[in-house]
Design an enzyme around this catalytic site. Sequence first.
Site, short mmCIF file in Angstrom:
data_model
loop_
_atom_site.label_atom_id
_atom_site.label_comp_id
_atom_site.label_asym_id
_atom_site.label_seq_id
_atom_site.Cartn_x
_atom_site.Cartn_y
_atom_site.Cartn_z
N LYS A 22 42.95 44.77 27.54
CA LYS A 22 43.28 43.58 28.34
C LYS A 22 42.00 42.86 28.76
O LYS A 22 41.88 41.65 28.61
CB LYS A 22 44.04 44.00 29.60
N ASN A 23 41.01 43.63 29.24
CA ASN A 23 39.82 42.99 29.81
C ASN A 23 38.84 42.50 28.77
O ASN A 23 37.80 41.93 29.11
CB ASN A 23 39.15 43.94 30.81
N CYS A 116 43.18 38.97 45.84
CA CYS A 116 44.29 39.67 45.20
C CYS A 116 44.43 41.00 45.93
O CYS A 116 43.85 41.22 46.98
CB CYS A 116 43.99 39.87 43.71
N ARG A 121 38.14 38.09 46.22
CA ARG A 121 37.56 38.09 44.86
C ARG A 121 36.67 36.85 44.74
O ARG A 121 37.07 35.84 44.22
CB ARG A 121 38.66 38.09 43.80
N ASP A 305 38.23 50.82 37.63
CA ASP A 305 39.61 50.70 37.16
C ASP A 305 40.25 52.05 36.87
O ASP A 305 41.47 52.14 36.73
CB ASP A 305 39.68 49.84 35.89
N ARG A 397 51.26 44.02 33.85
CA ARG A 397 50.13 43.12 33.60
C ARG A 397 49.15 43.76 32.62
O ARG A 397 48.48 43.07 31.86
CB ARG A 397 49.38 42.83 34.91
C1 EPZ Z 1 36.56 42.59 35.90
O1 EPZ Z 1 36.88 41.88 37.07
C2 EPZ Z 1 37.85 43.26 35.46
N1 EPZ Z 1 38.86 42.24 35.16
C3 EPZ Z 1 38.36 44.19 36.55
O2 EPZ Z 1 39.52 44.85 36.06
C4 EPZ Z 1 37.28 45.23 36.84
O3 EPZ Z 1 37.71 46.06 37.90
C5 EPZ Z 1 35.97 44.53 37.21
O4 EPZ Z 1 35.59 43.61 36.17
C6 EPZ Z 1 34.83 45.52 37.42
O5 EPZ Z 1 34.64 46.26 36.26
C7 EPZ Z 1 38.81 41.60 33.97
O6 EPZ Z 1 37.94 41.83 33.16
C8 EPZ Z 1 39.89 40.58 33.72
P1 EPZ Z 1 33.32 41.68 38.84
P2 EPZ Z 1 35.79 40.85 37.72
O7 EPZ Z 1 33.02 40.23 38.86
O8 EPZ Z 1 35.04 40.19 36.65
C9 EPZ Z 1 31.82 40.91 43.26
C10 EPZ Z 1 41.72 45.63 36.11
O9 EPZ Z 1 42.29 46.48 36.82
N2 EPZ Z 1 31.64 39.50 42.87
O10 EPZ Z 1 32.54 42.57 37.93
O11 EPZ Z 1 36.52 40.00 38.70
C11 EPZ Z 1 33.29 41.30 43.32
O12 EPZ Z 1 33.87 40.95 44.56
C12 EPZ Z 1 40.78 44.63 36.73
O13 EPZ Z 1 41.87 45.54 34.87
C13 EPZ Z 1 31.02 38.63 43.75
O14 EPZ Z 1 30.63 39.00 44.85
O15 EPZ Z 1 34.87 41.88 38.49
C14 EPZ Z 1 33.24 42.79 43.12
O16 EPZ Z 1 32.95 43.41 44.35
C15 EPZ Z 1 40.69 44.77 38.23
N3 EPZ Z 1 30.85 37.33 43.36
C16 EPZ Z 1 32.03 42.98 42.18
O17 EPZ Z 1 31.28 41.75 42.26
C17 EPZ Z 1 31.27 36.87 42.14
O18 EPZ Z 1 31.06 35.67 41.84
C18 EPZ Z 1 32.38 43.23 40.72
O19 EPZ Z 1 33.28 42.22 40.34
C19 EPZ Z 1 31.91 37.77 41.27
C20 EPZ Z 1 32.08 39.08 41.64
#
Ligand code: EPZ
Length: 417
Positions: A22-23, A116, A121, A305, A397
């Site tokens: 998915k990701n 979410c 997020r 995850d 999802r």
């Molecule tokens: C991706 O989300 C995945 N989703 C998530 O999987 C996964 O948990 C996550 O990466 C971490 O591996 C998809 O790929 C669609 P991040 P993403 O940006 O990109 C902070 C699942 O269950 N952050 O790496 O949203 C954020 O709050 C889902 O399949 C900022 O502060 O994750 C978090 O604490 C859930 N500012 C950390 O970084 C930003 O602009 C990591 O988030 C962006 C992120």
Amino acid sequence: MSYYEITGGRPLSGSLAVHGAKNSVLPILAACLLVPGQCVLHNCPNLSDVSATLDILRLLGCRADREGDAVVVDASALSRWEVPEHLMREMRSSVIFLGALLARLGTAELFYPGGCELGPRPIDLHLSALRALGAEILEEQGALVCRGGQLRGREICLSIPSVGATENAMLAACGCPGQTTLVGAAREPEIIDLQGFLQAAGARVTGAGTSTIVIEGGAPLRPAEYRVMGDRIAAATYLCGAAAATGEIELTGVSPATLTAVLACLEEGGCVLHTGPDRIALRCGAPLRGISPVRTAPYPGFPTDAQAVLMAALAGGEGATLFVENIFDSRYRHVDELRRMGADIQLAGRAAMVSGVGRLHGAAVCSTDLRGGAALVVAALGAEGTTQVSELRHIKRGYQALDKNLRALGAEIREIP
Ligand code: EPZ
């Protein structure tokens, strides 16, 4: 509302081909917007998040059709650049369209994805990366109005190795003349897969999998055919299910190298693993033992995850394990539901101390989010008696045919309408 009815205690056995990731497929579908032609994605999983993404592509003027296990996307007629608020709310990862639309059309309008189930997020890193490339982004009452302006490649430093921000910047940079260097990039395997698709479409992107990714942007991309990687988190889920229920299963279509941290935990807990280039076999003859502390971290650390599903398997085992969730602020919402099944879990901020109770018992529980819902299914597979898991929309999802696949492995699970 339909629910899963699961009677636990049935050891799992058999072989399962794991669906596409998915990701990985979500950012690759967004990347198809960069191609004025037809792309074919093989091993594309049939998930509600994928369907939502295909709806957005169609709404933007693309053709997007499923043909068996493949999806065909033709963005030749891409004509619109607004992603409506209700679709943004339905799937926050739609923020990935920002970079692709800016690269292809020089403009994009979408809405703040909002929080979410995992807590806030933020997308500040996405916006600062795109602004660094020259995008003008106005934020008005929750809407993001983005104009490409004079997009040009340059060096961008990410303060957090954000997966989504890395992907958004990669896609935007493909549309920026000149060289873009992403420093502090996320290293997840899904980013390597996105690079693989972009290279197949003729983009000059290198370095994915390391913390420095270089993109030579500005050249038009060409139609590509690509096979999406196997879903390492779905794989972790099935492995934890077999650890909870005991038994012996084989997963194919997924590389063990993409989930080494998870495999190490399962091995420490007493599972016997045998792996090949794209297969993982697990044998578990007794409830999991407690293991060393599990701290979630950016790749190659333990993936956030997989935290819930491993916790569910350990909750019904023997011994204690400390979890520390370092990525998201609110990723223990499954704990209350596991407690209803008899789990002994103490929470303190980012820490969760799981004391295995030997065996959980069935209960009526409610999915709280995608991976939390999957964790309840994992727990139910090993629990005494019958469990009802509701709010299946969360699970659907990210898991294709979870009940059917588990039944094929010997589990007693069915969806009750
Ligand atoms: C991706 O989300 C995945 N989703 C998530 O999987 C996964 O948990 C996550 O990466 C971490 O591996 C998809 O790929 C669609 P991040 P993403 O940006 O990109 C902070 C699942 O269950 N952050 O790496 O949203 C954020 O709050 C889902 O399949 C900022 O502060 O994750 C978090 O604490 C859930 N500012 C950390 O970084 C930003 O602009 C990591 O988030 C962006 C992120």
